[in-house]
Write a protein that holds these residues in place. Structure first.
Motif, short mmCIF file in Angstrom:
data_model
loop_
_atom_site.label_atom_id
_atom_site.label_comp_id
_atom_site.label_asym_id
_atom_site.label_seq_id
_atom_site.Cartn_x
_atom_site.Cartn_y
_atom_site.Cartn_z
N LEU A 113 0.81 -1.22 0.00
CA LEU A 113 0.00 0.00 0.00
C LEU A 113 0.84 1.27 0.00
CD1 LEU A 113 -2.93 -0.93 2.41
CD2 LEU A 113 -2.94 -0.85 -0.08
N LEU A 114 2.13 1.15 0.28
CA LEU A 114 2.99 2.34 0.28
C LEU A 114 3.04 3.02 -1.08
CD1 LEU A 114 5.99 1.20 2.49
CD2 LEU A 114 4.19 2.81 3.07
N VAL A 115 2.77 2.29 -2.14
CA VAL A 115 2.80 2.87 -3.48
C VAL A 115 1.73 3.95 -3.65
CG1 VAL A 115 1.31 1.22 -4.67
CG2 VAL A 115 3.18 2.29 -5.89
N ILE A 116 0.61 3.85 -2.93
CA ILE A 116 -0.44 4.86 -3.04
C ILE A 116 -0.64 5.66 -1.76
CG2 ILE A 116 -1.76 3.83 -4.89
CD1 ILE A 116 -3.52 2.49 -2.89
N ASP A 117 0.08 5.31 -0.72
CA ASP A 117 -0.06 5.99 0.58
C ASP A 117 0.93 7.14 0.62
OD1 ASP A 117 -0.69 6.70 3.12
OD2 ASP A 117 0.08 4.90 4.06
N ARG A 118 0.43 8.33 0.39
CA ARG A 118 1.28 9.52 0.41
C ARG A 118 1.23 10.16 1.79
NH1 ARG A 118 -2.09 11.23 -4.27
NH2 ARG A 118 -1.43 9.85 -5.91
N LYS A 119 2.27 9.95 2.55
CA LYS A 119 2.34 10.57 3.87
C LYS A 119 3.19 11.83 3.77
CE LYS A 119 1.66 6.45 6.55
NZ LYS A 119 2.14 5.59 7.59
N LEU A 120 2.94 12.76 4.66
CA LEU A 120 3.74 13.98 4.68
C LEU A 120 5.13 13.67 5.20
CD1 LEU A 120 1.15 16.51 6.10
CD2 LEU A 120 1.87 16.25 3.75
N ALA A 121 6.11 14.15 4.52
CA ALA A 121 7.49 13.95 4.93
C ALA A 121 8.03 15.24 5.49
CB ALA A 121 8.34 13.49 3.75
#
Length: 123
Positions: A113-121
């Motif tokens: 799911l990391l491919v579509i999970d955009r977390k704030l960096a």
């Protein structure tokens, strides 16, 4: 004191009256509670960001599919699939784009799911 048919629990009577074949569900692949929780957490964040609007869940004989839509009338922009037949090969989880391109496949749902999970960096 003896129980007459009128005094017995109605659900017990129905359970006895049903044949065993009626209780047998066809085998279907499903997401378990932890998998569904992770997917719905991602879905909730994307809805809050205004990126996603609708979803559909399909439990088929050979795979489970969570489809994500930008609008309800469109084709899904992403499909998150669980296919147990691929568990020992490439991994049973995959994220597929609207064009049919497999964006990521793996053994762990979290990593796929990391491919579509955009977390704030934090920079």
């Amino acid at each position: 004191m003896s129980l007459t048919p009128e005094d017995a629990d109605p659900s017990e009577q129905r359970a006895v009256a049903r044949p065993a074949a009626a209780n047998a569900q066809p085998n279907r692949v499903t997401f378990n509670r932890l998998e569904l929780n992770r997917i719905l957490n991602l879905y909730g964040r994307m809805v809050a960001d205004g990126e996603w609007r609708d979803y559909a869940i399909d439990f088929l004989k050979d795979r489970a599919v969570f489809s994500v839509f930008r609008r309800a009338s469109e084709v899904p922009i992403y499909r998150i699939e669980k296919d147990p037949r691929l568990a020992r090969k490439q991994g049973m989880y995959s994220v597929i784009s609207a064009t049919g391109l497999i964006l990521r496949r793996g053994h762990e749902l979290e990593r796929v799911l990391l491919v579509i999970d955009r977390k704030l960096a934090v920079v």
